[in-house]
Scaffold this motif. Structure first.
Motif, PDB file in Angstrom:
ATOM      1  N   ALA A 192       5.553 -12.516  -8.688  1.00 11.25           N
ATOM      2  CA  ALA A 192       4.895 -13.815  -8.503  1.00 11.25           C
ATOM      3  C   ALA A 192       5.097 -14.703  -9.724  1.00 11.25           C
ATOM      4  CB  ALA A 192       3.405 -13.608  -8.242  1.00 11.25           C
ATOM      5  N   SER A 229       5.698 -15.471  -2.152  1.00 13.26           N
ATOM      6  CA  SER A 229       5.349 -16.637  -2.977  1.00 13.26           C
ATOM      7  C   SER A 229       5.554 -17.946  -2.226  1.00 13.26           C
ATOM      8  CB  SER A 229       6.201 -16.646  -4.252  1.00 13.26           C
ATOM      9  OG  SER A 229       7.542 -17.026  -3.963  1.00 13.26           O
ATOM     10  N   THR A 321       1.283  -6.742  -9.175  1.00 10.36           N
ATOM     11  CA  THR A 321       0.671  -8.054  -8.961  1.00 10.36           C
ATOM     12  C   THR A 321      -0.814  -7.992  -8.655  1.00 10.36           C
ATOM     13  OG1 THR A 321       1.269  -8.021  -6.617  1.00 10.36           O
ATOM     14  CG2 THR A 321       2.857  -9.010  -8.132  1.00 10.36           C
TER      15      THR A 321
END
Length: 337
Positions: A192, A229, A321
């Motif tokens: 990300a 994303s 993440t």
């Protein structure tokens, strides 16, 4: 869109990149600790064979033999004054092979990391990093490279410096990081984080993604992170051919051509547009990948379970993440599992 890569991206749903430079050159006799870039001058026919092998296996893009061709890396071999020569030769040899291919093939000038740690943790300043990358970029441009291919980067500031060097050289570029620490780069960047970074650069890459890292499964989990994303920029997947094993004094990668064929199709299904291999990926792997991409239809985005069922398990429990997660926590959790 006028450059070679943009034209291909406009015409095709997917492109195939090349495989492993180091593995192929070691198979040709490159010695441990020897700078591969020296072979651009000393053994040009072997470098031509490296490039030709990728093209004949079906690659639409191949990287030049210049990964360690920056001044910081060449200084280790007392050759920092040969940056211009060695990079120009790498690109010239590539241009020769691409122009004889009989179809559009992109010569991508490989730009690897400096090997130094960026300030404030290390000695390398941003300005000096830009200078180092710019010198290499100009030489690759002079030799006829179509684009710059920044790869195996770990730190955001080094990625930024390479982007600025591409801008100064007036070259289109692509950029990949290596996610090898529980879903993060060595310096803590997540999928990300990279997806966010590329959109904020003054000179963004034409495509971005991941290369090398751990195994093919981990790399595809990172690709899924890029796709999540929401970026519309083409995604690059360039994974290793399985996991390295030390056998009879040499490193061997256990990924078969059949496994890499599955990886290539899964990479496309995960959202990658440019698909290739990294360490251990030979022309035999590339041929199988090309055949699979041409003959197997695109499927739905695979689940993590489907990826591990086809390619093997992940090396860590997390993709890095998770909220509040650090590389250290992720690594410790993997060791307990």
């Amino acid at each position: 869109m006028t450059d070679a890569l943009s034209r291909l991206l406009a015409e095709r749903d997917w492109l195939m990149a090349d495989g492993a430079t180091g593995t192929t050159l070691f198979n040709m006799g490159l010695g441990s600790g020897e700078a591969p870039e020296f072979w651009n001058a000393e053994h040009p026919d072997r470098i031509r064979a490296l490039y030709r092998g990728a093209v004949e296996a079906g690659s639409d893009i191949f990287l030049t033999n210049s990964f360690g061709g920056n001044a910081a890396r060449l200084r280790l071999h007392h050759a920092q004054d040969r940056v211009g020569e060695l990079n120009r030769l790498a690109a010239e040899l590539g241009r020769e092979i691409a122009d004889a291919a009989g179809r559009p093939v992109v010569v991508a000038g490989s730009v690897g990391p400096t090997g130094d740690i960026m300030e404030p943790m290390g000695p390398l300043s941003y300005a000096r990093a830009v200078e180092i990358f710019h010198e290499q970029a100009e030489a690759l441009k002079a030799g006829g490279a179509d684009i710059l291919w920044v790869e195996t980067i770990s730190a955001t500031e080094e990625f930024r410096a390479a982007a600025e060097a591409a801008r100064l050289a007036g070259m289109p570029w692509c950029g990949t990081m290596s996610f090898d620490t529980a879903g993060r780069t060595m310096m803590g960047v997540t999928s990300a984080g990279l997806a966010d970074l590329v959109e904020k650069l003054p000179c963004p890459p034409q495509a971005f993604g991941a290369n090398c890292g751990v195994g093919a499964s981990d790399l595809l989990r990172t690709v899924l992170g890029f796709a999540a994303s929401g970026s519309e920029r083409p995604i690059i997947a360039k994974g290793n051919a399985g996991i390295p094993r030390y056998v009879d004094g040499h490193i061997h990668y256990d990924g078969t051509p059949e496994l890499m064929a599955d990886y290539a199709v899964l990479a496309r299904d995960c959202g990658a547009t440019i698909i290739g291999g990294c360490c251990g990926t030979t022309p035999e792997h590339l041929k199988a990948m090309r055949a699979a991409l041409e003959t197997r239809s695109t499927g739905p985005r695979p689940s993590l379970d489907e990826i591990t069922e086809r390619l093997g398990g992940f090396s860590s429990a997390s993709d890095g993440t998770g909220e509040g997660e650090s590389p250290v926590r992720a690594t410790r959790r993997r060791r307990r599992s």
